[in-house]
Design a protein around this motif. Structure first.
Motif, short mmCIF file in Angstrom:
data_model
loop_
_atom_site.label_atom_id
_atom_site.label_comp_id
_atom_site.label_asym_id
_atom_site.label_seq_id
_atom_site.Cartn_x
_atom_site.Cartn_y
_atom_site.Cartn_z
N PRO A 19 0.79 -1.25 0.00
CA PRO A 19 0.00 0.00 0.00
C PRO A 19 0.82 1.30 0.00
CG PRO A 19 -0.95 -1.60 1.54
CD PRO A 19 0.38 -2.15 1.10
N ALA A 20 1.96 1.35 0.71
CA ALA A 20 2.70 2.62 0.78
C ALA A 20 3.28 3.04 -0.57
CB ALA A 20 3.79 2.54 1.86
N PRO A 21 4.04 2.18 -1.25
CA PRO A 21 4.53 2.59 -2.57
C PRO A 21 3.40 2.82 -3.58
CG PRO A 21 5.21 0.33 -2.08
CD PRO A 21 4.64 0.90 -0.82
N ALA A 22 2.30 2.08 -3.44
CA ALA A 22 1.16 2.30 -4.35
C ALA A 22 0.60 3.70 -4.14
CB ALA A 22 0.08 1.24 -4.12
N LEU A 23 0.48 4.13 -2.87
CA LEU A 23 -0.01 5.47 -2.57
C LEU A 23 0.98 6.52 -3.09
CD1 LEU A 23 -1.89 7.54 -1.23
CD2 LEU A 23 -0.63 7.14 0.92
N ALA A 24 2.27 6.28 -2.85
CA ALA A 24 3.29 7.24 -3.31
C ALA A 24 3.21 7.42 -4.82
CB ALA A 24 4.68 6.76 -2.90
N ALA A 25 2.99 6.32 -5.55
CA ALA A 25 2.90 6.41 -7.01
C ALA A 25 1.70 7.25 -7.43
CB ALA A 25 2.81 5.01 -7.62
N LYS A 26 0.59 7.09 -6.72
CA LYS A 26 -0.62 7.88 -7.04
C LYS A 26 -0.39 9.36 -6.76
CE LYS A 26 -3.74 4.06 -6.29
NZ LYS A 26 -4.83 3.43 -5.57
N LEU A 27 0.25 9.66 -5.64
CA LEU A 27 0.51 11.08 -5.32
C LEU A 27 1.50 11.68 -6.31
CD1 LEU A 27 0.66 10.85 -1.40
CD2 LEU A 27 -1.18 11.82 -2.82
N SER A 28 2.50 10.90 -6.68
CA SER A 28 3.48 11.37 -7.66
C SER A 28 2.80 11.70 -8.98
CB SER A 28 4.56 10.30 -7.87
OG SER A 28 5.37 10.64 -8.97
N ALA A 29 1.86 10.83 -9.40
CA ALA A 29 1.15 11.07 -10.65
C ALA A 29 0.30 12.34 -10.56
CB ALA A 29 0.28 9.86 -10.99
N LYS A 30 -0.36 12.54 -9.43
CA LYS A 30 -1.17 13.77 -9.25
C LYS A 30 -0.29 15.01 -9.32
CE LYS A 30 -5.38 12.21 -8.19
NZ LYS A 30 -6.47 12.38 -9.16
N PHE A 31 0.91 14.91 -8.73
CA PHE A 31 1.80 16.07 -8.66
C PHE A 31 2.48 16.33 -10.01
CE2 PHE A 31 5.89 18.13 -7.90
CZ PHE A 31 5.55 19.17 -7.04
N GLY A 32 2.68 15.27 -10.76
CA GLY A 32 3.44 15.39 -12.00
C GLY A 32 4.91 15.05 -11.79
N GLY A 33 5.17 14.03 -10.94
CA GLY A 33 6.53 13.56 -10.73
C GLY A 33 7.10 13.99 -9.39
N ALA A 34 7.05 13.11 -8.41
CA ALA A 34 7.58 13.43 -7.08
C ALA A 34 7.93 12.13 -6.37
CB ALA A 34 6.54 14.20 -6.26
N GLN A 35 8.80 12.25 -5.34
CA GLN A 35 9.00 11.16 -4.40
C GLN A 35 8.35 11.56 -3.08
OE1 GLN A 35 13.25 10.35 -4.41
NE2 GLN A 35 13.02 8.90 -6.10
N VAL A 36 7.93 10.56 -2.29
CA VAL A 36 7.05 10.81 -1.16
C VAL A 36 7.62 10.20 0.11
CG1 VAL A 36 4.70 10.47 -0.29
CG2 VAL A 36 5.08 10.76 -2.75
N PHE A 37 7.59 10.96 1.22
CA PHE A 37 7.85 10.41 2.55
C PHE A 37 6.52 10.36 3.28
CE2 PHE A 37 8.53 11.06 7.12
CZ PHE A 37 9.32 9.95 7.39
N LEU A 38 6.21 9.18 3.87
CA LEU A 38 4.93 9.02 4.54
C LEU A 38 5.11 9.01 6.06
CD1 LEU A 38 3.46 6.34 2.14
CD2 LEU A 38 2.63 8.69 2.44
N GLY A 80 16.93 13.58 -4.15
CA GLY A 80 18.34 13.21 -4.07
C GLY A 80 18.99 13.60 -2.76
N THR A 81 18.26 14.25 -1.86
CA THR A 81 18.87 14.71 -0.61
C THR A 81 18.85 13.65 0.48
OG1 THR A 81 18.41 17.04 -1.02
CG2 THR A 81 18.61 16.38 1.28
N PHE A 82 17.70 13.05 0.72
CA PHE A 82 17.60 12.06 1.80
C PHE A 82 18.21 10.73 1.35
CE2 PHE A 82 13.68 13.71 4.42
CZ PHE A 82 14.51 14.62 5.06
N VAL A 83 19.00 10.14 2.22
CA VAL A 83 19.53 8.80 2.00
C VAL A 83 19.10 7.94 3.19
CG1 VAL A 83 21.50 9.63 0.65
CG2 VAL A 83 21.74 9.32 3.13
N PRO A 84 19.19 6.61 3.07
CA PRO A 84 18.75 5.75 4.18
C PRO A 84 19.38 6.18 5.50
CG PRO A 84 19.12 4.42 2.24
CD PRO A 84 19.56 5.82 1.89
N GLY A 85 18.53 6.31 6.52
CA GLY A 85 19.00 6.74 7.83
C GLY A 85 18.75 8.20 8.14
N ASP A 86 18.48 9.03 7.11
CA ASP A 86 18.26 10.45 7.35
C ASP A 86 16.95 10.76 8.05
OD1 ASP A 86 20.59 11.56 6.44
OD2 ASP A 86 19.87 11.92 4.40
N HIS A 87 15.93 9.95 7.80
CA HIS A 87 14.63 10.26 8.37
C HIS A 87 13.83 8.97 8.42
CE1 HIS A 87 11.89 13.17 9.89
NE2 HIS A 87 11.00 13.05 8.94
#
Ligand SMILES: *Cc1c(COP(=O)(O)O)cnc(C)c1O
Length: 379
Positions: A77-96, A260-267
């Motif tokens: 569900p999380a990546p599926a939601l992120a993909a939907k939000l990205s499509a609405k925005f016109g290309g984005a990555q999402v932190f939930l 490109g800013t956040f890497v694993p462990g940042d948040h």
């Protein structure tokens, strides 16, 4: 009706006289069996109305499979939601995450790391949350004072005042953070000209532009994001309130050109991206189609027009179904009288009555709410 509901909860909210036990579409039922027309939706949260079948079915189905396994493992569900939000925005990555304040904390951390600069420009009368970071950038001194010192560095500009925005500029600013409509600060819509100036200033300073769409997002103003109607696209957007129709959620969207800013462990967040919540949110996003958004604009205009002719209303402002009626006196007594008359309303600041019904509201319900408010304000 007049007795205060007592509890062992810390008293962070004013005492309440009503306990809701059931919700169905536009309607709430209290513990005495009395029905109320809901023109608050929580606080602009239950956008599709209570027990809307789409998020209800999605959450139920996920409840019966798995509730939680942690972000150390994949879940659908999380990546599926992120993909939907990205499509609405016109290309984005999402932190939930789990709330609006947390989404704004993520934006503060993201901008700090991306730009290396701690300064933030925010607006007077803004509201970004109650955690110490989001509170630091909230432009309401009364909410901050007892908790200072908070984060150093925020500078506050006057909404829609370009000169004051420029006066707040400084080389150490890494984030310009604004709400397209100030939801808690009096329902104040920002003008396209002011937002354009925010974008230009952010670019000039090497700062990121973030829109806090925790209240305005997810269809509330008549487009999925409020910014779509304003001609300015930010690099960062935060969402929360309406995203899962009442289950706790927050999201930070980072535009593809600012990733490109956040890497694993940042948040991170233990509960962020929870499968049940994300399943519900995915169904919410799917349900907010062009027809529903057209309804938000139509009913929002009908509501605003009706409010203009009420006794004691000096101005009506907002966007879509986030509507503020500026009164010539305090708003809380009007909201209280409306509640007694079976209509749930909100206030925003001392003298603004705020209305934020579910996006599915119909003309008959708008007219019924206006009738109640006419009655209450003509006493
Ligand atoms: C409600 C709100 C928040 C805070 O959200 P929480 O979920 O209460 O932390 C932040 N920004 C805006 C614009 C809000 O309306």
């Amino acid at each position: 009706m007049k007795t205060v509901v007592e509890s062992a909860l810390l008293p962070t909210y004013p005492p309440t006289r009503v306990e809701f036990v059931d919700g169905d579409g536009m309607w709430l039922t209290d513990s005495a069996g009395r029905r109320y027309l809901d023109f608050a939706s929580g606080i602009a949260v239950v956008g599709l109305g209570h027990r809307h079948p789409a998020p209800l079915a999605a959450a139920h189905a996920q409840l019966d499979r798995i509730w939680h396994a942690s972000n150390l493992f994949a879940s659908e569900p999380a990546p599926a939601l992120a993909a939907k939000l990205s499509a609405k925005f016109g290309g984005a990555q999402v932190f939930l995450c789990n709330s609006g304040a947390e989404a704004n904390e993520a934006a503060l951390k993201y901008a700090r790391k991306a730009t290396g600069k701690p300064g933030v420009i925010a607006l007077e009368q803004s509201f970004h949350g109650r955690t110490t970071g989001s509170l630091a950038v909230t432009g309401q001194p009364a909410k901050r004072e007892a908790f200072e010192p908070l984060l150093p560095g925020p500078r506050f500009a006057v909404p829609n005042d370009v000169a004051s925005l420029h006066a707040a500029a400084s080389d150490d600013v890494g984030l310009v953070l604004v709400e397209p409509v100030l939801g808690e600060g009096g329902v104040i819509p920002l003008t396209p000209e002011f937002l354009e100036a925010c974008a230009a200033l952010a670019q000039e300073l090497g700062a990121l532009l973030a829109f806090d769409e925790v209240q305005t997002g997810v269809g509330r103003t008549g487009s999925f994001f409020a910014f779509e109607q304003l001609g300015v696209k930010p690099q960062l957007v935060t969402l929360a309130k309406g995203l899962a129709n009442g289950l706790p959620i927050g999201a930070l969207l980072v535009a593809d050109d600012a990733t490109g800013t956040f890497v694993p462990g940042d948040h991170g967040s233990t509960f962020g991206g929870n499968p049940v919540v994300c399943a519900a949110a995915g169904a919410v996003v799917d349900t907010i189609d062009d027809e529903l958004l057209a309804n938000v604009r139509t009913q929002g205009a009908r509501l605003a027009d009706g409010l203009r002719s009420l006794n004691g209303v000096t101005e009506v402002r907002g966007a879509g179904l986030l509507v503020g009626a500026v009164l010539d006196g305090p708003a809380q007594p009007v909201a209280d009288a409306a509640l007694d008359a079976g209509l749930v309303c909100l206030t925003s600041g001392p003298n603004v009555l705020r209305l934020a019904p579910p996006l599915v509201v119909g003309a008959a319900e708008v007219d019924s709410a206006l009738e109640t408010l006419t009655e209450v304000t003509s006493r």
